[in-house]
Write an enzyme that holds these catalytic residues in place. Structure first.
Site, PDB file in Angstrom:
ATOM      1  CB  THR A 127     -10.255  -2.462  18.101  1.00 52.46           C
ATOM      2  OG1 THR A 127      -9.367  -1.987  17.111  1.00 52.46           O
ATOM      3  CG2 THR A 127     -11.054  -3.622  17.581  1.00 52.46           C
ATOM      4  NE  ARG A 158      -9.292  -6.204  16.365  1.00 55.17           N
ATOM      5  CZ  ARG A 158     -10.528  -6.610  16.668  1.00 55.17           C
ATOM      6  NH1 ARG A 158     -11.508  -6.429  15.820  1.00 55.17           N
ATOM      7  NH2 ARG A 158     -10.769  -7.185  17.835  1.00 55.17           N
ATOM      8  CE  LYS A 160      -2.775  -1.755  20.307  1.00 57.17           C
ATOM      9  NZ  LYS A 160      -4.231  -1.547  20.462  1.00 57.17           N
ATOM     10  CB  ILE A 193      -1.904   0.285  23.473  1.00 54.76           C
ATOM     11  CG1 ILE A 193      -1.082   1.587  23.399  1.00 54.76           C
ATOM     12  CG2 ILE A 193      -3.394   0.595  23.446  1.00 54.76           C
ATOM     13  CD1 ILE A 193      -1.256   2.383  22.116  1.00 54.76           C
TER      14      ILE A 193
END
Length: 294
Positions: free
Chosen positions: A47, A142, A166, A208
């Site tokens: 993203t 999202r 993640k 991350i």
């Protein structure tokens, strides 16, 4: 470290010129900046890299450029995800550089809002198609759907190459449930910069990160200290960057991190629509915070 995706992964941005073309010179500088400051692996085409607005040729060009600059210095993870399962599987099968990467990161299908069974079957197809390890990516803010702890654990147990998640749900109880019940060799990776320190204390393997684009050394030092239970050192570094992280996502990602990289003269502050830069007021606020951390 106990897992191939332990430590600090950086969700690298894609720099653009004013005309919207990819700025490969700035990308080179940015990759070297990351690698010279202690990060553990790079995540490309996520993203934060504005992958949604790059075409196939551009994605390939960015990936190939990073492979070349990285020169096998750290592992690379490539984002290959979407909301059309057959298309994602086709993308996995046609990927051209598996000998250069350590794994793929695949986001939960967005917009369709599948059931938990639909999510399981989606990732089953991905796991069966992928010749490299797969990292699940749960980001309900999202994708509009949450991968439940039960579904994550089911995938972790059923597929040897589903090696990590993640977790960017922000749901601490859910994440703790995964950490408590996961197979030993399955990694939980923070997808929220602000929650990375507490999550590592609970048993997560690392992060991350978005903020590490601009603060690779401080953030990596924090993660490494937390991983070896140097709590006082990790806590100090966590709070050093905390206010920046709090203000990083106020006007969207990667708008905030690109503003900071521009303040630090690493890139031009350009985007592809529908993403735009932060407002003048917010840019000033970020500039003030950056100057406080110098």
């Amino acid at each position: 470290m106990s897992h191939q995706f332990s430590g600090t992964g950086v969700a690298i941005i894609t720099p653009f010129h004013t005309d919207g073309s990819i700025d490969f010179n700035s990308l080179t500088k940015l990759v070297d900046f990351q690698l010279n400051n202690g990060i553990n692996y790079l995540v490309v085409m996520g993203t934060t890299g504005e992958a949604a607005t790059l075409n196939k040729d551009e994605k390939k060009a960015v990936i190939d450029h990073i492979i070349k600059i990285n020169n096998k210095r750290v592992p690379l993870v490539i984002g290959i995800g979407g909301n059309n399962t057959n298309e994602v599987v086709a993308g996995i099968k046609s990927f051209h550089a598996y000998n250069e990467i350590a794994g793929i990161l695949s986001v939960a299908p967005y917009y369709n809002k599948p059931s938990q069974e639909g999510l399981y079957q989606h990732y089953k197809m991905i796991a069966e198609a992928s010749p490299v390890p797969v990292i699940l990516y749960n980001v309900p803010g999202r994708s509009a759907v949450n991968i439940s702890a039960e579904t994550t654990l089911r995938l972790a147990n059923d597929f040897e190459n589903v090696v990590a998640v993640k977790e960017a749900s922000g749901n601490m109880e859910q994440i703790m449930e995964i950490i408590k019940n996961k197979p030993t060799d399955f990694a939980v990776i923070s997808g929220d910069d602000a929650l990375t320190f507490p999550l590592i204390c609970l048993g997560a393997e690392g992060v991350i990160s978005v903020v590490a684009n601009a603060y690779p050394k401080d953030f990596s030092d924090m993660v490494n200290a937390a991983l070896i239970s140097e709590i006082a050192k990790a806590k100090a570094l966590h709070f050093k960057l905390f206010e920046i992280i709090q203000n990083l996502f106020t006007e969207g990602n990667p708008a905030g991190i690109k503003a900071i990289l521009h303040i630090n003269k690493l890139i031009e502050n350009n985007f592809r629509l529908p993403m735009t830069g932060v407002s003048i007021n917010h840019y000033s606020k970020l500039e003030e915070l950056v100057n406080q951390t110098r």
